[in-house]
Design a protein around this motif. Sequence first.
Motif, PDB file in Angstrom:
ATOM      1  N   MET A  34      44.533  49.267  11.910  1.00 42.35           N
ATOM      2  CA  MET A  34      43.367  48.953  11.075  1.00 42.35           C
ATOM      3  C   MET A  34      42.418  49.210  12.150  1.00 42.35           C
ATOM      4  O   MET A  34      42.611  48.836  13.233  1.00 42.35           O
ATOM      5  N   GLY A  35      41.243  49.571  11.815  1.00 43.06           N
ATOM      6  CA  GLY A  35      40.222  49.606  13.169  1.00 43.06           C
ATOM      7  C   GLY A  35      38.764  49.454  12.763  1.00 43.06           C
ATOM      8  O   GLY A  35      38.306  49.696  11.264  1.00 43.06           O
ATOM      9  N   TRP A  36      37.826  49.449  13.581  1.00 45.25           N
ATOM     10  CA  TRP A  36      36.412  49.594  13.239  1.00 45.25           C
ATOM     11  C   TRP A  36      35.720  50.631  14.090  1.00 45.25           C
ATOM     12  O   TRP A  36      35.930  50.611  15.456  1.00 45.25           O
ATOM     13  N   THR A  68      36.160  40.799  19.097  1.00 49.93           N
ATOM     14  CA  THR A  68      37.552  40.511  19.086  1.00 49.93           C
ATOM     15  C   THR A  68      37.886  40.957  17.735  1.00 49.93           C
ATOM     16  O   THR A  68      37.141  40.656  16.760  1.00 49.93           O
ATOM     17  N   ILE A  69      39.028  41.560  17.648  1.00 49.01           N
ATOM     18  CA  ILE A  69      39.538  42.178  16.291  1.00 49.01           C
ATOM     19  C   ILE A  69      40.672  41.389  15.828  1.00 49.01           C
ATOM     20  O   ILE A  69      41.605  41.023  16.949  1.00 49.01           O
ATOM     21  N   VAL A  78      41.035  43.042   7.839  1.00 46.81           N
ATOM     22  CA  VAL A  78      40.859  43.259   9.282  1.00 46.81           C
ATOM     23  C   VAL A  78      39.667  42.617   9.513  1.00 46.81           C
ATOM     24  O   VAL A  78      38.643  42.775   8.577  1.00 46.81           O
ATOM     25  N   TYR A  79      39.173  41.852  10.665  1.00 44.25           N
ATOM     26  CA  TYR A  79      37.941  41.375  10.940  1.00 44.25           C
ATOM     27  C   TYR A  79      37.627  41.878  12.488  1.00 44.25           C
ATOM     28  O   TYR A  79      38.236  42.459  13.116  1.00 44.25           O
ATOM     29  N   THR A  90      23.725  47.952  17.878  1.00 43.76           N
ATOM     30  CA  THR A  90      23.125  48.332  16.428  1.00 43.76           C
ATOM     31  C   THR A  90      23.688  49.781  16.006  1.00 43.76           C
ATOM     32  O   THR A  90      23.583  50.704  16.545  1.00 43.76           O
ATOM     33  N   ALA A  91      24.112  49.706  14.778  1.00 41.90           N
ATOM     34  CA  ALA A  91      24.656  50.851  14.070  1.00 41.90           C
ATOM     35  C   ALA A  91      25.267  50.655  12.662  1.00 41.90           C
ATOM     36  O   ALA A  91      25.197  49.561  12.364  1.00 41.90           O
ATOM     37  N   VAL A  92      25.779  51.435  11.874  1.00 40.45           N
ATOM     38  CA  VAL A  92      26.653  51.313  10.795  1.00 40.45           C
ATOM     39  C   VAL A  92      27.953  51.156  11.205  1.00 40.45           C
ATOM     40  O   VAL A  92      28.611  52.140  11.915  1.00 40.45           O
ATOM     41  N   TYR A  93      28.643  50.258  10.808  1.00 40.56           N
ATOM     42  CA  TYR A  93      30.087  50.026  11.305  1.00 40.56           C
ATOM     43  C   TYR A  93      30.991  50.168  10.000  1.00 40.56           C
ATOM     44  O   TYR A  93      30.686  49.716   8.808  1.00 40.56           O
ATOM     45  N   TYR A  94      32.070  50.972  10.495  1.00 38.05           N
ATOM     46  CA  TYR A  94      33.003  51.343   9.319  1.00 38.05           C
ATOM     47  C   TYR A  94      34.238  50.892   9.709  1.00 38.05           C
ATOM     48  O   TYR A  94      34.953  50.877  10.749  1.00 38.05           O
ATOM     49  N   CYS A  95      35.028  50.372   8.460  1.00 37.26           N
ATOM     50  CA  CYS A  95      36.354  50.048   8.632  1.00 37.26           C
ATOM     51  C   CYS A  95      37.353  51.247   8.419  1.00 37.26           C
ATOM     52  O   CYS A  95      37.003  52.024   7.571  1.00 37.26           O
TER      53      CYS A  95
END
Length: 121
Positions: A34-36, A68-69, A78-79, A90-95
């Motif tokens: 899993m990731g960001w 920290t993931i 996932v965090y 600054t951005a759009v963060y996607y899982c």
Amino acid sequence: QVQLVESGGGLVQAGGSLRLSCAASGSIGSINAMGWYRQAPGKQRELVALITSGGGTNYANSVKGRFTISRDNAKNTVYLQMNSLKPEDTAVYYCNANVRVLFTMRPNDYWGQGTQVTVSP
């Protein structure tokens, strides 16, 4: 078949913190990595952090020591804990999650809808 729902984005001042969450649901057989990822305006999407099913992690150099993931396998969640935030974060963060759907053999990648993170100077 599989949905990823993100939460936790928002506006924060430089030096502040945010915590992103992403919960996977649906016909889940197993979840591998899993990731960001994040995408800033005019830039390509880039990997921020990745965590394997066994808990191994990998970070972009730009966030090492600040982000920290982690994951909760029982909750398929996932965090991403983000500290010491900078305007350049600054951005759009996607899982993203690599998921094997029930009764199938091959895993596929799934994406969340994205959550905006804005860091003001």
